[in-house]
Design a protein around this motif. Structure first.
Motif, PDB file in Angstrom:
ATOM      1  N   PRO A  56       1.024  -1.406  -0.006  1.00 44.99           N
ATOM      2  CA  PRO A  56      -0.110  -0.155   0.171  1.00 44.99           C
ATOM      3  C   PRO A  56       0.670   1.468  -0.664  1.00 44.99           C
ATOM      4  CG  PRO A  56      -0.506  -1.615   1.416  1.00 44.99           C
ATOM      5  CD  PRO A  56       0.399  -2.249   1.192  1.00 44.99           C
ATOM      6  N   GLU A  57       0.039   2.173  -0.299  1.00 45.56           N
ATOM      7  CA  GLU A  57       0.857   3.966  -0.496  1.00 45.56           C
ATOM      8  C   GLU A  57       1.467   4.041   1.165  1.00 45.56           C
ATOM      9  OE1 GLU A  57       3.039   6.236  -2.541  1.00 45.56           O
ATOM     10  OE2 GLU A  57       1.861   4.908  -3.401  1.00 45.56           O
ATOM     11  N   GLY A  58       2.394   4.133   1.002  1.00 48.82           N
ATOM     12  CA  GLY A  58       3.291   4.469   1.878  1.00 48.82           C
ATOM     13  C   GLY A  58       3.576   3.805   3.168  1.00 48.82           C
ATOM     14  N   GLU A  59       3.442   2.891   2.549  1.00 48.63           N
ATOM     15  CA  GLU A  59       4.352   1.594   3.414  1.00 48.63           C
ATOM     16  C   GLU A  59       5.653   1.396   3.019  1.00 48.63           C
ATOM     17  OE1 GLU A  59       3.052  -2.837   4.652  1.00 48.63           O
ATOM     18  OE2 GLU A  59       1.805  -1.901   4.369  1.00 48.63           O
ATOM     19  N   PRO A  60       6.693   1.094   3.363  1.00 48.17           N
ATOM     20  CA  PRO A  60       7.950   1.244   3.611  1.00 48.17           C
ATOM     21  C   PRO A  60       8.896   0.291   2.397  1.00 48.17           C
ATOM     22  CG  PRO A  60       8.166   0.776   5.600  1.00 48.17           C
ATOM     23  CD  PRO A  60       6.302   1.645   5.181  1.00 48.17           C
ATOM     24  N   ARG A  61       8.788  -0.199   1.294  1.00 50.04           N
ATOM     25  CA  ARG A  61       9.698  -0.573   0.324  1.00 50.04           C
ATOM     26  C   ARG A  61      10.781  -1.202   1.210  1.00 50.04           C
ATOM     27  NH1 ARG A  61       6.391   2.092  -3.563  1.00 50.04           N
ATOM     28  NH2 ARG A  61       4.705   1.289  -4.188  1.00 50.04           N
ATOM     29  N   ARG A  62      11.138  -2.167   1.634  1.00 53.65           N
ATOM     30  CA  ARG A  62      12.257  -2.470   2.676  1.00 53.65           C
ATOM     31  C   ARG A  62      12.618  -3.841   2.616  1.00 53.65           C
ATOM     32  NH1 ARG A  62      12.103  -0.598   8.744  1.00 53.65           N
ATOM     33  NH2 ARG A  62      10.589  -1.946   9.117  1.00 53.65           N
ATOM     34  N   PHE A  63      13.342  -4.304   2.478  1.00 54.65           N
ATOM     35  CA  PHE A  63      14.276  -5.564   2.685  1.00 54.65           C
ATOM     36  C   PHE A  63      15.711  -6.307   3.105  1.00 54.65           C
ATOM     37  CE2 PHE A  63      15.344  -4.643  -2.085  1.00 54.65           C
ATOM     38  CZ  PHE A  63      17.053  -5.156  -2.169  1.00 54.65           C
ATOM     39  N   GLY A  64      15.529  -7.229   4.341  1.00 56.06           N
ATOM     40  CA  GLY A  64      17.175  -7.443   5.079  1.00 56.06           C
ATOM     41  C   GLY A  64      18.181  -7.442   3.613  1.00 56.06           C
ATOM     42  N   VAL A  65      19.249  -6.983   4.351  1.00 58.66           N
ATOM     43  CA  VAL A  65      20.221  -7.368   3.724  1.00 58.66           C
ATOM     44  C   VAL A  65      21.478  -8.324   4.951  1.00 58.66           C
ATOM     45  CG1 VAL A  65      22.582  -6.762   2.262  1.00 58.66           C
ATOM     46  CG2 VAL A  65      20.246  -5.936   1.440  1.00 58.66           C
ATOM     47  N   VAL A  66      21.674  -9.563   4.426  1.00 65.21           N
ATOM     48  CA  VAL A  66      22.652  -9.863   5.271  1.00 65.21           C
ATOM     49  C   VAL A  66      23.705 -11.032   4.413  1.00 65.21           C
ATOM     50  CG1 VAL A  66      20.910 -10.633   7.368  1.00 65.21           C
ATOM     51  CG2 VAL A  66      21.266 -11.750   5.115  1.00 65.21           C
ATOM     52  N   ALA A  67      25.259 -10.597   4.648  1.00 67.65           N
ATOM     53  CA  ALA A  67      26.437 -11.130   4.195  1.00 67.65           C
ATOM     54  C   ALA A  67      26.047 -12.962   4.308  1.00 67.65           C
ATOM     55  CB  ALA A  67      27.050 -10.933   4.998  1.00 67.65           C
ATOM     56  N   ILE A  68      26.381 -13.846   3.345  1.00 71.22           N
ATOM     57  CA  ILE A  68      26.516 -15.059   3.609  1.00 71.22           C
ATOM     58  C   ILE A  68      28.063 -15.465   3.937  1.00 71.22           C
ATOM     59  CG2 ILE A  68      27.179 -16.895   2.094  1.00 71.22           C
ATOM     60  CD1 ILE A  68      25.189 -15.449   0.332  1.00 71.22           C
ATOM     61  N   ARG A  69      28.176 -16.277   5.084  1.00 68.93           N
ATOM     62  CA  ARG A  69      30.157 -16.674   5.592  1.00 68.93           C
ATOM     63  C   ARG A  69      30.257 -16.540   4.374  1.00 68.93           C
ATOM     64  NH1 ARG A  69      29.764 -16.025  10.984  1.00 68.93           N
ATOM     65  NH2 ARG A  69      27.159 -16.272  12.463  1.00 68.93           N
ATOM     66  N   GLN A  70      32.180 -16.655   4.353  1.00 68.23           N
ATOM     67  CA  GLN A  70      32.536 -16.636   3.543  1.00 68.23           C
ATOM     68  C   GLN A  70      32.678 -19.221   3.648  1.00 68.23           C
ATOM     69  OE1 GLN A  70      36.521 -15.121   3.972  1.00 68.23           O
ATOM     70  NE2 GLN A  70      37.218 -16.651   1.975  1.00 68.23           N
ATOM     71  N   GLY A  71      32.390 -19.222   2.175  1.00 70.58           N
ATOM     72  CA  GLY A  71      33.172 -20.507   1.897  1.00 70.58           C
ATOM     73  C   GLY A  71      31.830 -21.562   2.007  1.00 70.58           C
ATOM     74  N   TRP A  72      30.635 -20.926   2.704  1.00 71.67           N
ATOM     75  CA  TRP A  72      29.067 -21.543   2.860  1.00 71.67           C
ATOM     76  C   TRP A  72      27.937 -20.560   1.770  1.00 71.67           C
ATOM     77  CZ3 TRP A  72      27.158 -23.690   8.032  1.00 71.67           C
ATOM     78  CH2 TRP A  72      28.167 -23.597   8.369  1.00 71.67           C
ATOM     79  N   GLU A  73      27.369 -21.796   1.818  1.00 76.18           N
ATOM     80  CA  GLU A  73      26.032 -21.655   0.619  1.00 76.18           C
ATOM     81  C   GLU A  73      24.850 -21.732   0.440  1.00 76.18           C
ATOM     82  OE1 GLU A  73      26.597 -23.719  -3.477  1.00 76.18           O
ATOM     83  OE2 GLU A  73      29.342 -24.206  -2.794  1.00 76.18           O
ATOM     84  N   VAL A  74      24.156 -20.864   1.033  1.00 75.24           N
ATOM     85  CA  VAL A  74      23.140 -20.637   1.689  1.00 75.24           C
ATOM     86  C   VAL A  74      22.076 -21.908   1.281  1.00 75.24           C
ATOM     87  CG1 VAL A  74      20.318 -19.686   2.488  1.00 75.24           C
ATOM     88  CG2 VAL A  74      23.459 -18.610   1.385  1.00 75.24           C
ATOM     89  N   GLU A  75      22.129 -22.316   0.038  1.00 78.26           N
ATOM     90  CA  GLU A  75      20.973 -23.893  -0.158  1.00 78.26           C
ATOM     91  C   GLU A  75      21.481 -24.630   0.043  1.00 78.26           C
ATOM     92  OE1 GLU A  75      18.038 -21.761  -1.838  1.00 78.26           O
ATOM     93  OE2 GLU A  75      18.905 -20.365  -2.264  1.00 78.26           O
ATOM     94  N   ARG A  76      22.137 -25.388   0.446  1.00 76.42           N
ATOM     95  CA  ARG A  76      23.594 -26.344   1.241  1.00 76.42           C
ATOM     96  C   ARG A  76      23.653 -26.611   2.415  1.00 76.42           C
ATOM     97  NH1 ARG A  76      27.658 -27.847  -3.617  1.00 76.42           N
ATOM     98  NH2 ARG A  76      26.922 -27.124  -5.778  1.00 76.42           N
ATOM     99  N   VAL A  77      22.754 -25.796   3.415  1.00 82.16           N
ATOM    100  CA  VAL A  77      22.743 -25.512   4.506  1.00 82.16           C
ATOM    101  C   VAL A  77      21.712 -24.753   4.659  1.00 82.16           C
ATOM    102  CG1 VAL A  77      25.662 -25.405   4.725  1.00 82.16           C
ATOM    103  CG2 VAL A  77      24.491 -23.786   4.522  1.00 82.16           C
ATOM    104  N   ALA A  78      21.768 -25.034   6.637  1.00 79.16           N
ATOM    105  CA  ALA A  78      20.755 -24.422   6.848  1.00 79.16           C
ATOM    106  C   ALA A  78      20.830 -23.005   7.005  1.00 79.16           C
ATOM    107  CB  ALA A  78      20.481 -24.973   8.777  1.00 79.16           C
TER     108      ALA A  78
END
Length: 302
Positions: free
Chosen positions: A51-73
């Motif tokens: 809706p108009e006026g609601e903030p359009r935002r998302f969270g950015v987090v860094a991936i730990r070196q050597g880790w793949e998000v899709e293959r682990v928790a």
């Protein structure tokens, strides 16, 4: 574990969309993104539908070196402190993707990562987060009090307004030290990229603190961009700390430690140590790992 609906927005907590990246985002730093993966196209579409006026935002987090998000928790693959990206520009592309321009907003701590579990849920990660406050007021009040009040029995000898004034002054000194170290660091990179490693970078340093550029070549233009950023945060210790954190050639772990630090004073103190370390390594190795344009990271106070 999944967050219940009662958790959202309660007690400083909220569920937000999550966008993992290879490096942290810092408050005030401009983040351009090319969105092409289907799940993140859906994320942008969901933001557009808000809706108009609601903030359009998302969270950015860094991936730990050597880790793949899709293959682990995901909770194990991601650092636990991130920063929101506030969307300023959304440009749809002919291929169905988007070009985004976002700006770093508030810092948060991950409490739980919510993985899509069914067809009725968003295809992207979400997270239950708690918002992290800056400690500007607290650190200013504490400041250098330990060195002024003496033992507990003598506490109160120096008035609080004097303590605060000294604290503010020492913060300005610390910020000036970091600004000078960063200018020297960028200057050393510029000199080595020019191939004149035997020369002193005084002219480059001067370019970083004035409106005049060294010339009309690409390196000079990039130096001018860095100089403009330094001038933009000249009277803003917090902005300076995030500028240095985002553009200095630091490891992801170093940058993450700076993002997780809630007090500008402590963040600047850590940056002073890191910049001295990087200057020593730069001069010892005599090599520059990336082009100078990597320094020209846009920032905004909005």
């Amino acid at each position: 574990m999944r967050a219940s609906g009662n958790d959202e927005g309660a007690g400083g907590r909220e569920v937000i969309p999550l966008f993992p990246l290879e490096t942290p985002l810092f408050p005030g730093v401009v983040l351009p993104l090319q969105i092409f993966e289907p799940r993140y196209r859906q994320l942008v579409a969901d933001l557009v539908a808000l809706p108009e006026g609601e903030p359009r935002r998302f969270g950015v987090v860094a991936i730990r070196q050597g880790w793949e998000v899709e293959r682990v928790a995901p909770a194990e693959a991601l650092f636990d402190v991130g920063c929101t990206a506030l969307v300023r520009v959304i440009a749809p592309q002919t291929d169905g993707g988007y070009q985004l321009v976002a700006v770093g907003g508030e810092r948060f701590r991950l409490l739980d990562v919510l993985v899509p579990a069914g067809s009725g849920e968003p295809p992207y990660l979400q997270a239950l987060v708690e918002w992290l406050d800056e400690e500007e007021a607290a650190e200013e009040a504490a400041g250098d009090a330990d060195g002024l009040t003496g033992p507990a029995s003598g506490a109160g000898i120096v008035p609080e307004d004097v303590l605060s004034e000294v604290a503010r002054g020492s913060l300005e000194v610390l910020a000036g030290n970091v600004r000078d170290l960063f200018a020297r660091y960028v200057a050393d990179v510029a000199v080595r990229q020019s191939g004149d490693v035997g020369g002193l970078p005084e002219e480059v340093l001067e370019a970083l603190t004035s409106d005049e550029l060294l010339g009309d070549d690409e390196a000079s233009a990039e130096l001018g961009g860095t100089a403009a950023l330094l001038r933009e945060v000249a009277d803003d210790a917090r902005g300076l700390s995030y500028l240095v954190a985002s553009v200095a050639l630091l490891t992801t772990d170093d940058r993450q430690a700076l993002l997780a630090e809630s007090a500008t004073r402590r963040r600047l103190a850590l940056e002073s140590r890191l910049l001295r370390r990087e200057l020593t390594l730069l001069r010892a190795l005599g090599a520059v790992p990336v082009p100078l344009r990597q320094f020209a990271t846009p920032m905004t106070s909005n």
